[in-house]
Each structure stands twice: as structure tokens, then as C-alpha cells.
Enzyme design. Structure first.
Site, PDB file in Angstrom:
ATOM      1  NE  ARG A   1      15.120   2.071   3.660  1.00 29.81           N
ATOM      2  CZ  ARG A   1      13.893   1.727   3.977  1.00 29.81           C
ATOM      3  NH1 ARG A   1      13.656   1.165   5.144  1.00 29.81           N
ATOM      4  NH2 ARG A   1      12.896   1.940   3.150  1.00 29.81           N
TER       5      ARG A   1
ATOM      6  CE  LYS B   1      -7.830  -1.051  -5.146  1.00 29.46           C
ATOM      7  NZ  LYS B   1      -7.932  -0.956  -3.695  1.00 29.46           N
TER       8      LYS B   1
ATOM      9  N   GLY C   1       7.269   1.652  -4.714  1.00 25.07           N
ATOM     10  CA  GLY C   1       7.662   0.313  -4.288  1.00 25.07           C
ATOM     11  C   GLY C   1       7.696  -0.775  -5.343  1.00 25.07           C
TER      12      GLY C   1
ATOM     13  N   GLY D   1       6.533   6.544  -0.278  1.00 27.13           N
ATOM     14  CA  GLY D   1       5.494   7.526   0.050  1.00 27.13           C
ATOM     15  C   GLY D   1       5.939   8.949  -0.230  1.00 27.13           C
TER      16      GLY D   1
HETATM   17  P1  AMP Z   1       0.138  -0.303  -6.931  1.00 24.69           P
HETATM   18  O1  AMP Z   1       0.469  -0.636  -5.502  1.00 24.69           O
HETATM   19  O2  AMP Z   1      -1.162   0.423  -7.106  1.00 24.69           O
HETATM   20  O3  AMP Z   1       1.301   0.333  -7.653  1.00 24.69           O
HETATM   21  O4  AMP Z   1      -0.134  -1.698  -7.624  1.00 24.69           O
HETATM   22  C1  AMP Z   1       0.855  -2.644  -7.795  1.00 24.69           C
HETATM   23  C2  AMP Z   1       0.169  -3.959  -8.002  1.00 24.69           C
HETATM   24  O5  AMP Z   1      -0.684  -3.893  -9.111  1.00 24.69           O
HETATM   25  C3  AMP Z   1       1.122  -5.082  -8.238  1.00 24.69           C
HETATM   26  O6  AMP Z   1       1.135  -5.939  -7.123  1.00 24.69           O
HETATM   27  C4  AMP Z   1       0.543  -5.779  -9.470  1.00 24.69           C
HETATM   28  O7  AMP Z   1       0.463  -7.182  -9.306  1.00 24.69           O
HETATM   29  C5  AMP Z   1      -0.849  -5.207  -9.567  1.00 24.69           C
HETATM   30  N1  AMP Z   1      -1.377  -5.256 -10.924  1.00 24.69           N
HETATM   31  C6  AMP Z   1      -0.759  -4.840 -12.051  1.00 24.69           C
HETATM   32  N2  AMP Z   1      -1.532  -5.124 -13.116  1.00 24.69           N
HETATM   33  C7  AMP Z   1      -2.636  -5.737 -12.672  1.00 24.69           C
HETATM   34  C8  AMP Z   1      -3.794  -6.275 -13.302  1.00 24.69           C
HETATM   35  N3  AMP Z   1      -3.944  -6.241 -14.635  1.00 24.69           N
HETATM   36  N4  AMP Z   1      -4.737  -6.833 -12.516  1.00 24.69           N
HETATM   37  C9  AMP Z   1      -4.593  -6.866 -11.188  1.00 24.69           C
HETATM   38  N5  AMP Z   1      -3.526  -6.371 -10.535  1.00 24.69           N
HETATM   39  C10 AMP Z   1      -2.554  -5.809 -11.260  1.00 24.69           C
END
Ligand code: AMP
Length: 396
Positions: free
Chosen positions: A35, A198, A354, A377
Site C-alpha cells: 500500500r 454464498k 479478497g 469492499g
Molecule cells: P466469499 O467470501 O463469499 O467470496 O467466499 C469465499 C470463501 O468461499 C472461501 O473461503 C472458500 O473457501 C469458500 N468456498 C468456496 N467454495 C466452497 C464450497 N464448495 N463449500 C464451502 N465453501 C466454499
């Protein structure tokens, strides 16, 4: 877009909002100075054009008032080293200490103010606090993309005190131009790869993307909500039952808008959420009970790879599997390799959010893609179609 390149700084003091929220170890030694390095071009430009620079930033999350462990003093030496200038330090960002130090500043000199967040007025977006900061300088530069989605005193409110003397730093301008290139003005076909755990956290972005992209690849945990919504069996895979209808609506809207949606056709499934679990490959929608999908399978990787490598522009947000565990990282690694391949083929490739940045760094491929966004963000909000207050404050 007015930037430091367009302004005459001779004899002027510029107050520059930078993001020096660097990671520190227990001994307050900087563990990653990315940074600081990122802000150097803007600072040097101002100095070369005859100005002086007053740097302001936050560091960490101080609770109430000054705390030694959040003092920016510990980064003075590193900033001096990168600029080749002896940076001065004011142990306060407003009041007599800051005013005296800013008042004495001469052309070619740099002053670093102490942590803005020692005052709760900073995050509250307090006008009086912003005015005190503004009085230290003749012009205002925002070069902190990571906080541009916050209407804080130093990122947004301060701009109103410089109606004709406010502008973007080079880092922030580059972020905005790169993101614009990826989602608005890039060459087609445009492919977005959306991963992560999610649907709920990405729904707004996916909806926005449907108006822009040709191809939408959906992977990661959220793929199983889509699979279940389509009537598939997903075993113990992560799912958001409240979003089944949303998933179906997305697929319907995509079809109406002519967007090609690619969901995994197979998964690496495991009998436990662990590196040592038993694993096998299952066809999408046919995951047995007792097994959960933790990565996209080999056939999916191949299909995704072909789409990515024949794209003109690629935007990647979120891993397509649990890449933190070695056993479930092959899908995300394959995506990273395909994004690199697309870049070699001449595509503009942007990675942000991230976890996908963590993934590309993990595979050592960060220098082989077109652009990596520095603002988690802030990037997400831009992709959601929101106006960032810190950007709007300069433009308006
Ligand atoms: P996000 O913060 O929503 O971008 O989610 C990132 C996280 O999703 C990472 O830490 C991954 O380990 C998790 N992730 C990716 N694929 C899966 C899966 N099939 N089941 C559970 N967690 C997952």
C-alpha cells in the site's frame, strides 16, 4: 477525471488521503508494504510539480483516542525510503501540532499526520473535523480506493472545502479506469466468474452483471444453491434454502438477456470438510447423502477454461472451491491459470474481492493478469452499481 497530472502544484500544499493501513507484526514492523509503494507515484508527481505533500491515513481500528500500537510513526522510515525524502511526522492530525508542522512545510517536503481514526469524528464524517483537516492545505487529493465507499471526513466530507482544488490520485484513477474498462468499455466477449460461499453476498453483483456480460460462470459454494434450485441432489453441500427462488430467477433473467450461464457439471465431493477427507468426483445434481461438494470437478474446469480463454475481458470475483485446503484447490488454480492464459491471448483481466486476490497470490500469478484491484469492499460496491461517496465527492 481530474487527477494530479492535471493540476499546477507549484507553491501549493496538497493534503492527500492515502491508504497506509498496512499489516504490522507484534513489533510494529511492516509485513507487507504494497500500500505504501502504491501511493508513491501520486506523491512523487506532486513533489515534482513543485508542491509539498501532507499525507493522512487510518491504521487499524483504534477504539477511543490515541494508542501507540496504532500510531503511524512506525511507518515513517518506510515511506521515506520509498520516496527518497525524509518524511516529517506530526503526532496529531488536527490542532496546533498538525497546524504548526503543515505551516512550516516547504516545496518538495512531505509530512505524515498521525492516525485519523484517533478521532471518532473521522468515521462519523464530521464536517468540523473535515474542515480542520482542510485548513492544513491548499488542495485535496484522494488516492485511497480501499476507503472510497465510506463517507468519512477524510475520504468524502473534506472535498467540499476544495470546490475547485480537489482531484484523484493516480492509484484511485487507475482503479476506476480499470474497473470501467472491465465492465463497460472492454472488448467482448465479457466473462464474469463469480465464486465464493454464498449467493446472498453476491446477489446484487450477479444481477448487475446480467446487463453487461456475455458469459457468467458460477462456481464455489453458491453453485449448490443453483443446483438444488434446479432439482438436483447436493448431499451435504453448503446451500441457502432462502435463495432457491432467487437462483431460479437469475437463471430465467439470464436466459431472457441472452447471457450464457455456466454452472459446474461435476464436483469434487468429500465426506468431511478437511484436507484428509475421502474424495471422489460426482456429477452435478447427483451428490450422494453424506458427501459435500468442495470444488468444481475436472470436466467443469475444462468447460470454464475454454470460455475464459476465448474471452476479450474477464472479471473474476471469488474462488470456485475451498482453495485454502490443498485437496480442494484444483478448480480455483485452473481458473487462475485460464485467466493468465486469457491475458496472454490479449484479454483484459481484472481480479478483485479478497479471496480471489488471495488465490492468485497463492499461485504466484499476480503479475500475469492485467489488473488486481486493491479495494475489496469498494470494488464490490462499484460492481453492485453503487456510487462511491469518495468518488462522487471529487466528481461533483
Ligand atoms: P466469499 O467470501 O463469499 O467470496 O467466499 C469465499 C470463501 O468461499 C472461501 O473461503 C472458500 O473457501 C469458500 N468456498 C468456496 N467454495 C466452497 C464450497 N464448495 N463449500 C464451502 N465453501 C466454499
Amino acid at each position: 477525471m481530474k487527477t494530479v497530472t492535471d493540476y499546477d502544484f507549484s507553491g501549493k500544499k496538497a493534503i492527500v488521503r492515502v491508504d497506509f493501513n498496512v499489516p504490522l507484526d507484534k513489533n510494529l514492523v511492516i509485513t507487507d508494504d504494497t500500500r505504501i509503494r502504491a501511493a508513491v507515484p501520486t506523491i512523487k508527481t506532486i513533489l515534482e510539480k513543485g508542491g509539498s505533500v501532507i499525507l493522512m491515513s487510518h491504521l487499524g481500528r483504534p477504539k477511543s483516542g490515541p494508542e501507540d500500537k496504532f500510531s503511524l510513526k512506525c511507518i515513517v522510515a518506510k515511506v521515506s525510503e520509498h520516496l527518497g525524502v525524509d518524511v516529517k511526522f506530526a503526532n496529531d492530525c488536527i490542532g496546533p501540532v498538525a497546524e504548526e508542522a503543515a505551516g512550516a512545510l516547504k516545496a518538495g517536503e512531505v509530512l505524515l499526520l498521525n492516525n485519523l481514526r484517533f478521532y471518532k469524528e473521522e468515521t462519523a464524517g464530521d464536517k468540523g473535523f473535515a474542515e480542520q483537516l482542510s485548513k492544513l492545505a491548499d488542495c485535496y487529493v484522494n488516492d485511497a480506493f480501499g476507503t472510497a465507499h465510506r463517507a468519512h471526513a477524510s475520504t468524502t466530507i473534506i472535498a467540499q472545502f476544495f470546490p475547485n482544488d480537489k482531484m484523484f490520485g493516480l492509484l484511485l484513477a487507475n482503479e476506476l479506469e480499470s474497473i470501467d474498462k472491465a465492465i463497460k468499455s472492454g472488448k467482448g466477449p465479457l466473462t464474469a466468474i463469480m465464486g465464493g460461499s454464498k449467493v446472498s453476498s453476491k446477489i446484487q453483483i450477479i444481477t448487475q452483471m446480467l446487463d453487461k456480460v456475455d458469459n457468467l460462470i458460477i462456481g464455489g459454494g453458491m453453485g449448490y444453491t443453483f443446483s438444488k434450485a434446479k432439482g438436483g441432489k447436493i448431499g451435504n453441500s453448503i446451500v441457502e434454502d432462502d435463495f432457491l427462488e432467487t437462483a431460479l430467477n437469475i437463471l430465467k433473467e439470464a436466459k431472457e438477456k441472452g447471457v450464457n450461464v455456466y454452472l459446474p457439471v461435476d464436483s469434487v465431493v468429500a465426506d468431511d470438510f478437511s484436507n484428509d477427507a475421502n474424495t471422489k468426483i460426482a456429477t452435478a445434481g447427483q451428490i450422494p447423502d453424506g458427501w459435500e461438494g468442495l470444488d468444481c470437478g475436472p470436466e467443469s474446469r475444462e468447460i470454464f477454461g475454454k470460455v475464459i480463454e476465448s474471452s476479450g475481458t474477464v472479471l473474476w470475483n471469488g474462488p470456485v472451491g475451498v482453495f485454502e485446503l490443498e485437496s480442494f484447490g484444483a478448480g480455483t488454480k485452473a481458473i487462475a491459470n485460464s485467466v493468465v492464459e486469457a491475458t496472454k491471448n490479449g484479454a483484459f483481466t481484472l481480479i478483485g474481492g479478497g479471496d480471489s486476490v488471495a488465490a492468485i497470490n497463492k499461485y504466484g500469478l499476480a503479475n500475469e493478469v492485467s489488473y488486481i484491484s486493491t479495494g475489496g469492499g469498494a470494488l464490490m460496491e462499484l460492481l453492485e452499481g453503487k456510487v462511491l461517496p469518495g468518488v462522487d465527492a471529487i466528481l461533483s
